[in-house]
Motif scaffolding. Structure first.
Motif, PDB file in Angstrom:
ATOM      1  N   THR A   5       0.918  -1.210  -0.166  1.00  0.00           N
ATOM      2  CA  THR A   5       0.013  -0.014   0.089  1.00  0.00           C
ATOM      3  C   THR A   5       0.841   1.196  -0.154  1.00  0.00           C
ATOM      4  O   THR A   5       0.761   2.280  -0.771  1.00  0.00           O
ATOM      5  N   SER A   6       1.805   1.226   0.838  1.00  0.00           N
ATOM      6  CA  SER A   6       2.843   2.325   0.873  1.00  0.00           C
ATOM      7  C   SER A   6       3.483   2.446  -0.567  1.00  0.00           C
ATOM      8  O   SER A   6       3.643   3.802  -0.734  1.00  0.00           O
ATOM      9  N   ALA A   7       3.688   1.287  -1.097  1.00  0.00           N
ATOM     10  CA  ALA A   7       4.564   1.455  -2.391  1.00  0.00           C
ATOM     11  C   ALA A   7       3.666   1.873  -3.316  1.00  0.00           C
ATOM     12  O   ALA A   7       4.087   2.878  -4.424  1.00  0.00           O
ATOM     13  N   TYR A   8       2.312   1.616  -3.407  1.00  0.00           N
ATOM     14  CA  TYR A   8       1.212   2.370  -4.257  1.00  0.00           C
ATOM     15  C   TYR A   8       1.462   3.799  -4.089  1.00  0.00           C
ATOM     16  O   TYR A   8       1.230   4.555  -5.143  1.00  0.00           O
ATOM     17  N   TYR A   9       1.339   4.278  -2.848  1.00  0.00           N
ATOM     18  CA  TYR A   9       1.070   5.775  -2.644  1.00  0.00           C
ATOM     19  C   TYR A   9       2.272   6.413  -3.147  1.00  0.00           C
ATOM     20  O   TYR A   9       2.369   7.644  -3.523  1.00  0.00           O
ATOM     21  N   ASP A  10       3.581   5.830  -3.126  1.00  0.00           N
ATOM     22  CA  ASP A  10       4.774   6.266  -3.754  1.00  0.00           C
ATOM     23  C   ASP A  10       4.763   6.528  -4.983  1.00  0.00           C
ATOM     24  O   ASP A  10       5.225   7.577  -5.572  1.00  0.00           O
ATOM     25  N   VAL A  11       4.117   5.547  -5.637  1.00  0.00           N
ATOM     26  CA  VAL A  11       3.896   5.808  -7.225  1.00  0.00           C
ATOM     27  C   VAL A  11       2.876   7.161  -7.520  1.00  0.00           C
ATOM     28  O   VAL A  11       3.152   7.937  -8.311  1.00  0.00           O
ATOM     29  N   LEU A  12       1.757   7.004  -6.699  1.00  0.00           N
ATOM     30  CA  LEU A  12       0.965   8.179  -6.835  1.00  0.00           C
ATOM     31  C   LEU A  12       1.694   9.547  -6.639  1.00  0.00           C
ATOM     32  O   LEU A  12       1.614  10.545  -7.408  1.00  0.00           O
ATOM     33  N   LEU A  13       2.365   9.572  -5.502  1.00  0.00           N
ATOM     34  CA  LEU A  13       3.171  10.941  -5.049  1.00  0.00           C
ATOM     35  C   LEU A  13       4.345  11.142  -6.349  1.00  0.00           C
ATOM     36  O   LEU A  13       4.330  12.427  -6.734  1.00  0.00           O
ATOM     37  N   LYS A  74       7.450   2.190  -9.554  1.00  0.00           N
ATOM     38  CA  LYS A  74       6.661   1.311 -10.009  1.00  0.00           C
ATOM     39  C   LYS A  74       7.539  -0.186  -9.920  1.00  0.00           C
ATOM     40  O   LYS A  74       6.919  -1.089  -9.748  1.00  0.00           O
ATOM     41  N   LYS A  75       8.600   0.025 -10.086  1.00  0.00           N
ATOM     42  CA  LYS A  75       9.401  -1.206  -9.966  1.00  0.00           C
ATOM     43  C   LYS A  75       9.674  -1.536  -8.326  1.00  0.00           C
ATOM     44  O   LYS A  75       9.173  -2.977  -8.293  1.00  0.00           O
ATOM     45  N   ASN A  76       9.364  -0.723  -7.475  1.00  0.00           N
ATOM     46  CA  ASN A  76       9.409  -0.978  -6.207  1.00  0.00           C
ATOM     47  C   ASN A  76       8.052  -1.870  -5.775  1.00  0.00           C
ATOM     48  O   ASN A  76       7.749  -2.785  -5.120  1.00  0.00           O
TER      49      ASN A  76
END
Length: 108
Positions: A5-13, A74-76
């Motif tokens: 979930t955190s990685a998804y928000y990192d993509v959005l950010l 996205k890779k993460n």
């Protein structure tokens, strides 16, 4: 699940950060142009132009970095659940997701 979930928000950010730096760069380009126009009219100094150029010069590298951040994010996001790093990732802001049709699990 938290890390994904955190990685998804990192993509959005990362994607939103590009837009922010694009706007900041455009704003500083406009400011530089206005400063040059005022200088030609005798209302600004050469130092004002140098300051405006300096502000623009500090923004452009940030925009360059921001444009590369989504690919790494996205890779993460793919790495955490064990997906191929090159697997396409599509994002929607949370408020745009139709939760009645959203998948409940990752497909690997």
């Amino acid at each position: 699940a938290y890390r994904v979930t955190s990685a998804y928000y990192d993509v959005l950010l990362a994607e939103e950060t590009i837009e922010m730096y694009e706007k900041a760069t455009e704003s500083r380009k406009q400011y530089l142009k206005q400063t040059k126009d005022f200088f030609e009219a005798g209302d600004r100094t050469r130092l004002d132009i140098l300051r405006a150029e300096s502000q623009l010069a500090t923004t452009e590298p940030n925009l360059f970095q921001a444009k590369h951040a989504p690919a790494q994010a996205k890779k993460n996001l793919n790495f955490l659940p064990g997906r191929s790093l090159d697997q396409p990732v599509s994002t929607l802001p949370v408020e745009a997701v139709d939760w009645s049709t959203a998948p409940l699990v990752w497909t690997v």
